[in-house]
Design a protein around this motif. Structure first.
Motif, PDB file in Angstrom:
ATOM      1  N   SER A   1       0.789  -1.235   0.000  1.00  0.00           N
ATOM      2  CA  SER A   1       0.000   0.000   0.000  1.00  0.00           C
ATOM      3  C   SER A   1       0.823   1.288   0.000  1.00  0.00           C
TER       4      SER A   1
ATOM      5  N   ILE B   1      -6.403   6.559  -0.934  1.00  0.00           N
ATOM      6  CA  ILE B   1      -7.275   5.405  -1.124  1.00  0.00           C
ATOM      7  C   ILE B   1      -7.037   4.389  -0.019  1.00  0.00           C
ATOM      8  N   SER B   2      -7.957   3.448   0.099  1.00  0.00           N
ATOM      9  CA  SER B   2      -7.807   2.353   1.047  1.00  0.00           C
ATOM     10  C   SER B   2      -8.256   1.065   0.373  1.00  0.00           C
ATOM     11  N   HIS B   3      -7.533  -0.009   0.630  1.00  0.00           N
ATOM     12  CA  HIS B   3      -7.909  -1.311   0.085  1.00  0.00           C
ATOM     13  C   HIS B   3      -9.127  -1.860   0.819  1.00  0.00           C
TER      14      HIS B   3
ATOM     15  N   THR C   1      -9.645  -0.898  -4.426  1.00  0.00           N
ATOM     16  CA  THR C   1      -9.442   0.281  -3.591  1.00  0.00           C
ATOM     17  C   THR C   1     -10.624   1.231  -3.678  1.00  0.00           C
TER      18      THR C   1
END
Length: 333
Positions: A104, A204-206, A249
């Motif tokens: 990430s 962003i975030s997974h 994401t």
């Protein structure tokens, strides 16, 4: 007036420069402060800023990456660029290869680009740790128009261990109370923790970081229903338990994903905080008040954010003869 040897040396040095009508200033002796490279590498900050602007103009998400890199560096062993070190063959895993960072973390190529130029212009002078601190500041300005002066003089550490991550970096499933405890251990108040969480306004975030809030057995009832449906369309059930072959994401801030601003706090108030650590800031009196204040007073939040970033950049710094100035940010000299 008594003149000691140092004063005499400085007087003679200034006298020799009078023919060029130059103003003479004493060489900076402070090991850490604003303007650290004013004499040794005047273009340092401009070189770093140009690299940051070039990359972010093509991909705004890299600004969030640089901000996260700086945070993940400072909260582990202090702001010593240990997060940039590669794992050596046969050696223990470095910080960047811990699951909290890999895959990430982003923005390494920007640091490398700036460092390559600096080594040509000012060899063996500007540390990777300082490059990272300046790059984070320039990202904040590029994406949020928030400016602050960066004290410099950090030196680079020689150690990077993935095993140092647990207990130093809060995982996304931590509550605000758990997060506050980690921030307190680094010298930050709960209000400063909430303020710095505003960095989630970009990036962003997974799905694997929050999908457990969407599916049984741990469905989060505080999550906005419409927002949850949107997230489910992007994140299949298998991302909640890590069995999926892909990990999509999602923008951390659905309102202004490429703009560092206080609308992130509006998301939280609307029960659209993406991570557990975001949404649970409403569950304690002190952090809830900070969320409401930051949502209401954007300019005040921006000033607090700048001050907190300066403070974060001072965590555990190496100065003077400690550490080294790496020639390549990926490897010890």
């Amino acid at each position: 007036m008594e003149i000691n040897n140092k004063s005499l040396q400085f007087f003679l040095l200034c006298s020799l420069t009078l023919l060029s009508v130059a103003t003479c200033h004493p060489v900076q002796t402070s090991p850490f402060g604003v303007g650290f490279y004013r004499r040794t590498c005047p273009p340092a900050e401009d070189i770093i800023r140009n690299a940051v602007n070039k990359f972010i103009s093509k991909n705004p998400g890299l600004g969030a990456g640089l901000l996260r890199l700086h945070f993940h560096d400072c909260f582990v062993r202090g702001c010593d660029a240990s997060v940039l070190l590669d794992t050596l063959p046969g050696g223990p895993a470095a910080e960047k290869d811990h699951p909290a960072n890999n895959p990430s973390l982003r923005g390494f190529e920007i640091i490398d680009a700036a460092k390559a130029i600096l080594e040509r212009v000012c060899p063996r002078t500007v540390s990777c740790a300082d490059i990272l601190a300046f790059a984070a500041r320039d990202s904040v300005y590029k994406l949020g128009n928030i400016w602050y002066e960066v004290p410099a003089g950090r030196r680079d550490g020689n150690t990077s261990l993935a095993n140092d991550i647990p207990g130093n970096l809060p995982p996304p499933f931590f509550t605000a109370t758990q997060n506050a405890a980690i921030f307190k251990s680094k010298g930050f108040s709960a209000d400063e923790m909430v303020t710095l969480s505003g960095a989630h306004s970009i990036g962003i975030s997974h799905c694997s970081s929050f999908a457990s809030r969407l599916y049984p057995p741990t469905v989060d009832p505080t999550l906005n229903t419409a927002y949850a449906k949107t997230l489910k369309r992007i994140c299949p059930p298998q991302t909640a338990n890590g069995t999926g072959s892909v990990d999509p994401t999602v923008n951390q801030d659905p309102l202004t994903p490429n703009r560092l601003d206080n609308l992130y706090y509006v998301d939280v108030i609307s029960n659209k905080g993406l991570l557990t650590s975001d949404q649970t800031m409403l569950t304690t009196k002190s952090t809830a008040k900070a969320v409401l204040d930051n949502a209401r007073y954007g300019s005040t939040w921006a000033k607090k954010f700048a001050a907190a970033m300066v403070k974060m950049g001072k965590v555990g710094v190496l100065t003077g003869k400690k550490g080294q100035i790496r020639l390549n940010c990926h490897f010890r000299n």
